[in-house]
Design an enzyme around this catalytic site. Structure first.
Site, mmCIF file in Angstrom:
data_model
loop_
_atom_site.group_PDB
_atom_site.id
_atom_site.type_symbol
_atom_site.label_atom_id
_atom_site.label_comp_id
_atom_site.label_asym_id
_atom_site.label_seq_id
_atom_site.Cartn_x
_atom_site.Cartn_y
_atom_site.Cartn_z
ATOM 1 N N CYS A 88 0.764 -1.248 0.000
ATOM 2 C CA CYS A 88 0.000 0.000 0.000
ATOM 3 C C CYS A 88 0.797 1.302 0.000
ATOM 4 C CB CYS A 88 -0.947 0.016 1.204
ATOM 5 S SG CYS A 88 -2.136 -1.335 1.244
ATOM 6 N N HIS A 156 -2.556 7.166 4.342
ATOM 7 C CA HIS A 156 -1.562 6.159 4.722
ATOM 8 C C HIS A 156 -0.127 6.646 4.554
ATOM 9 C CE1 HIS A 156 -0.631 1.539 4.716
ATOM 10 N NE2 HIS A 156 -0.516 2.082 5.910
#
Length: 491
Positions: A88, A156
């Protein structure tokens, strides 16, 4: 330190309200300047952990994605599209900065020292967990041209206020914190930067509604909407009625998880709502839509076959992703591009379409895809690179020591070479003939392996990519390599 949601509800509510007030004030200043004439809008829909063939336009017959399939028929599908990392955070850092990992230092999620220490032969390269301010994001590059930008969903890459979306050029940020996934896809979500909705509200629906609110409020000036959904990342949770639908449908090609299929359909419905909104506002013809995933799919709920590997691996199943681009009036409907492209290519593509200059003195590692999209030319000959100098342990419940050990990879034309740093061995594949990477040709084609290895080494030297060089004193070659667990994924 996290507090329970009930104890922290009021402070979070006040904090959210304050940020909304700032965002609205910023909107007022931006809108007062009036629209920038002739500038297209951009929507970049980024799905979390969607596998390469997990959509109808990629050949799935089990997952239903009618809205995405319609977009694909209207635009261009890229069959050799890649994320810049197998998980990710680094993929997101590359996409937003337009740079390969050695420039920003985000190589993995969390620590690069993943898994049991006694199984790591080398001390991995330290990992950055935030996108530093030196990176110029797409939002920052568009701002001088009068664009207003929103990040709605998973960030993130650091926390508010110093390393969140608002610190990287986004005028509006909803749900964009340091979290790698939601605690639940139903409210309460457990996302620090997102106020919970009514009990049971579905996260994908909520983010879609927030995106529509931004589009509606930005219709009179050019905008950039970055919509990184938390779906279809774990926890695998979906609406009961959709789950029941897929329980009554026969799986195919290794795709047979009803809950995951239902998550995909909810995401597709969100895309449909956004396209309907563009149509109602008269913005459909002036909005360019990008759709892609951040890495390969989670192997315990879907199949990447015929590709080898899955999320967390440098093999095709971990880095090849579905991608389409809709650019009304410019992209030939129903077109397909087979050339290799990657996430870093989107940044220069967006700037060229917008007619915006590249940031002065700032390196972009990708190439603009505009010639391909317009059908007016090809990209210059080039190679695509990956650099993952970290360890990544397997998903819980899986056997074997690692998903990925420190490595680099290069794709040039039909050829792909992987170098694993622990023992220096090379793997060479011809993806045209062997998309599943079943036959390592390095022993039988040493000249080709040497050629690509030289390309990889020269690239690493040019970008100053760090490679592990210190042996791990805790390494034990006799340590057990079986790992058992509860089936949760490793980011």
């Amino acid at each position: 330190m996290r507090r329970c949601s009930s104890c922290s509800a009021l402070p979070r509510l006040l904090r959210t309200a304050a940020r909304c007030a700032v965002a609205l004030a910023s909107f007022g200043c931006l809108f007062a300047a009036g629209p920038a004439v002739g500038k297209p809008n951009f929507i970049l829909i980024y799905i979390d952990d969607l596998g390469w063939k997990d959509a109808g336009f990629q050949g799935s017959t089990y997952y239903e994605t009618p809205n995405l399939d319609r977009l694909a028929r209207q635009g261009m599908v890229f069959t050799n599209a890649y994320a810049n990392a197998p998980n990710c955070a680094p993929s997101r850092a590359c996409l937003l900065s337009g740079q390969y990992p050695p420039r920003h230092g985000v190589y993995t999620v969390g620590s690069s020292e993943r898994g049991p220490a006694q199984l790591r032969k080398w001390i991995p390269v330290p990992n950055q967990t935030v996108l530093k301010s030196q990176a110029v994001t797409i939002a920052e590059a568009l701002k001088p041209a009068g664009y207003t930008s929103a990040c709605i969903g998973k960030w993130h890459l650091g926390s508010y206020p110093h390393f969140g979306p608002s610190a990287q050029g986004f005028d509006v940020s909803v749900g964009g914190g340091a979290e790698g996934h939601a605690k639940s896809h139903f409210s309460p979500y457990g996302i620090v930067e997102l106020q919970d909705g009514p009990q049971g509200e579905y996260l994908t629906d909520r983010l879609t509604s927030e995106a529509i609110r931004f589009i509606s409020g930005s219709k009179d000036r050019p905008f950039f909407l970055y919509l990184p959904h938390y779906a279809v990342h774990t926890p695998i949770e979906a609406k009961k009625e959709l789950i029941e639908k897929y329980r009554n449908k026969k799986g195919s090609q290794g795709q047979e998880t009803p809950e995951y299929a239902a998550m995909i359909e909810s995401t597709d419905q969100g895309v449909g709502r956004i396209m309907e909104t563009l149509g109602k506002l008269g913005l459909a013809s002036t909005t360019v839509v990008f759709f892609l995933s951040d890495n390969g799919g989670f192997a315990q709920v879907t199949s990447m076959g015929p590709l080898r590997g899955s999320k967390g691996m440098i093999y095709e199943g971990g880095i090849r992703v579905p991608m389409l681009v809709s650019w009304p009036g410019r992209v030939r409907a129903g077109s397909v591009a087979d050339i290799p492209v990657s996430g870093v290519d989107l940044y220069p593509t967006i700037l060229e379409i917008a007619g915006v200059r590249r940031p002065q003195g700032y390196v972009l590692d990708g190439e603009s895809l505009v010639p391909v999209l317009k059908g007016s030319g090809l990209l210059p000959p080039r190679a695509i690179f990956w650099h993952f100098p970290a360890y990544l342990e397997p998903d819980s419940g899986r056997r074997g020591p690692w998903k990925t050990t420190p490595c680099s990879a290069v794709r040039q034309g039909d050829w792909k070479l992987i170098e694993f740093f622990e023992d220096g061995h090379l793997e060479l594949y011809n993806l045209k003939d062997d998309i599943g990477e079943k036959m390592n040709l390095a022993p039988t084609k040493p000249d080709k392996a040497e050629e690509l290895h030289r390309v990889l080494l020269e690239w690493r030297a040019s970008i100053r990519a760090p490679v592990p060089t210190v042996k791990n004193p805790k390494y034990d070659p006799n340590a057990p390599v079986v790992m058992e667990g509860e089936g949760q994924p490793v980011d």
